[in-house]
Design a protein around this motif. Sequence first.
Motif, short mmCIF file in Angstrom:
data_model
loop_
_atom_site.label_atom_id
_atom_site.label_comp_id
_atom_site.label_asym_id
_atom_site.label_seq_id
_atom_site.Cartn_x
_atom_site.Cartn_y
_atom_site.Cartn_z
N THR A 171 0.84 -1.32 0.10
CA THR A 171 -0.04 -0.39 -0.09
C THR A 171 0.95 1.10 -0.23
N VAL A 172 0.32 2.32 -0.62
CA VAL A 172 1.98 3.77 -0.71
C VAL A 172 0.92 4.12 0.64
N SER A 173 1.90 5.30 0.95
CA SER A 173 1.40 6.13 1.74
C SER A 173 2.70 6.98 1.94
N GLU A 174 2.23 8.15 2.18
CA GLU A 174 2.78 9.57 1.85
C GLU A 174 3.74 9.96 3.22
N ARG A 175 4.89 10.16 3.50
CA ARG A 175 5.46 10.55 4.76
C ARG A 175 6.09 11.88 4.57
N GLU A 176 6.77 12.32 5.34
CA GLU A 176 6.82 13.65 5.66
C GLU A 176 8.26 13.53 6.60
N GLU A 177 9.23 14.08 6.18
CA GLU A 177 10.58 14.14 7.23
C GLU A 177 11.21 15.30 6.94
N VAL A 178 12.23 15.75 8.26
CA VAL A 178 12.75 17.20 8.91
C VAL A 178 13.60 17.26 9.38
N TYR A 179 14.64 17.81 8.57
CA TYR A 179 16.22 17.96 8.79
C TYR A 179 16.59 19.18 8.49
N GLU A 180 17.63 19.72 9.00
CA GLU A 180 17.69 20.40 9.98
C GLU A 180 19.33 20.81 8.76
N VAL A 181 19.55 21.15 8.18
CA VAL A 181 20.84 22.46 7.05
C VAL A 181 21.23 23.46 6.94
N SER A 182 23.16 23.43 6.78
CA SER A 182 23.23 24.24 6.98
C SER A 182 22.54 25.33 5.94
N LYS A 183 23.08 26.94 6.17
CA LYS A 183 22.32 27.73 5.06
C LYS A 183 23.39 27.65 3.71
N ASP A 184 25.23 27.91 4.32
CA ASP A 184 25.67 27.19 3.14
C ASP A 184 25.49 26.35 2.11
N ASP A 185 25.26 25.04 3.02
CA ASP A 185 24.70 24.12 2.03
C ASP A 185 23.14 24.53 1.01
N PHE A 186 22.21 24.72 1.87
CA PHE A 186 21.61 24.48 1.24
C PHE A 186 21.15 25.65 0.17
N LEU A 187 22.16 26.91 0.43
CA LEU A 187 22.57 27.56 -0.99
C LEU A 187 22.75 27.41 -1.91
N ASN A 188 24.53 26.27 -1.65
CA ASN A 188 25.23 25.88 -2.50
C ASN A 188 24.68 24.09 -3.57
N GLU A 189 23.60 24.22 -2.82
CA GLU A 189 22.58 22.73 -3.72
C GLU A 189 22.95 21.52 -3.53
N SER A 190 23.73 21.33 -1.85
CA SER A 190 24.55 20.22 -2.16
C SER A 190 23.67 20.12 -1.52
N VAL A 191 22.66 19.62 -0.75
CA VAL A 191 22.12 18.57 0.33
C VAL A 191 21.08 18.55 -0.67
N ALA A 192 21.12 16.95 -1.29
CA ALA A 192 19.33 16.64 -1.63
C ALA A 192 18.79 15.87 -1.04
N SER A 193 17.40 15.40 -1.36
CA SER A 193 16.24 14.90 -0.90
C SER A 193 16.95 13.06 -0.78
N PRO A 194 16.32 13.66 0.48
CA PRO A 194 17.26 12.11 1.13
C PRO A 194 15.65 10.90 0.20
N GLY A 195 14.95 11.23 -0.61
CA GLY A 195 13.82 10.74 -0.68
C GLY A 195 13.22 9.00 -0.29
N GLY A 196 12.83 9.49 1.57
CA GLY A 196 12.38 7.99 1.93
C GLY A 196 13.81 7.55 2.00
N GLY A 197 15.15 8.10 3.08
CA GLY A 197 16.13 7.75 4.41
C GLY A 197 15.70 6.27 3.99
N GLY A 198 16.55 5.70 3.75
CA GLY A 198 16.22 3.51 5.36
C GLY A 198 15.41 3.01 4.15
N THR A 199 14.91 3.40 2.94
CA THR A 199 14.16 2.30 1.84
C THR A 199 15.23 1.86 0.86
#
Length: 237
Positions: A171-199
């Motif tokens: 069955t398909v379910s929706e999930r939501e996860e919150v991560y903390e990243v530094s502004k530098d990583d965010f602005l440099n787009e070096s942090v990728a979405s986990p896309g369901g980490g641990g799957t």
Amino acid sequence: MKKLVCIVSALIILCAGCSNDNVIKQTYRYQINEPVFMDVNEFRELLSFTEVPQSIEQQGKICFYKGYLYISEPDKGIHIIDNQDPSNPLRKGFVELAGNHDIAVKDNLLYADALIDLVWFDLTDPSKPEYKGRLENIFVTALPPCENGFGYDYKAVYEGQSKNQIVVGWTVSEREEVYEVSKDDFLNESVASPGGGGTGVNGSFSLFSLYQKYLYTVINSELTIFEVSSGIPVKVG
């Protein structure tokens, strides 16, 4: 001394403020396949033969043997068709076999997977397969296919299997996860979405092939070899 303590305290507060200001909370939403379980003993009881023909809704593997067609229907079972007169094929029955995806026929025996198990039938009467045996837990990584492109909850799958349950669907379910990243990583787009980490990855289809006295099966890129000359499959590799 008091002056030194005040200076150190001020620096700690300042650094803490700088750290918090440099953190951005990112919310990721994704879809994931949640396993549907069945008790493994109940699953293995879903095996029967009926002479009442069933409609073919989804075609899987086809085997031709002694004028008969054996057509697997994914997750449901095997259709039996008398094709001795190709101009007038006759549906002769259906083998209910939960978790089936592939079949192979040799020397009056039909071999079929049932998710984690290997099952075989006697075709002395090709219109009425007779159940002969089952090797249990031989395909330990087998799972039902999930063709929607989403991963599956690996932890949930294998925790459930450790409780004598088997995955029979998703069955398909929706999930939501919150991560903390530094502004530098965010602005440099070096942090990728986990896309369901641990799957895990998607489930797999089985592949069967017979050559001489051996049955070759591939599930999740794992090759298993059975010697079938005695009529009872024996794992040899």
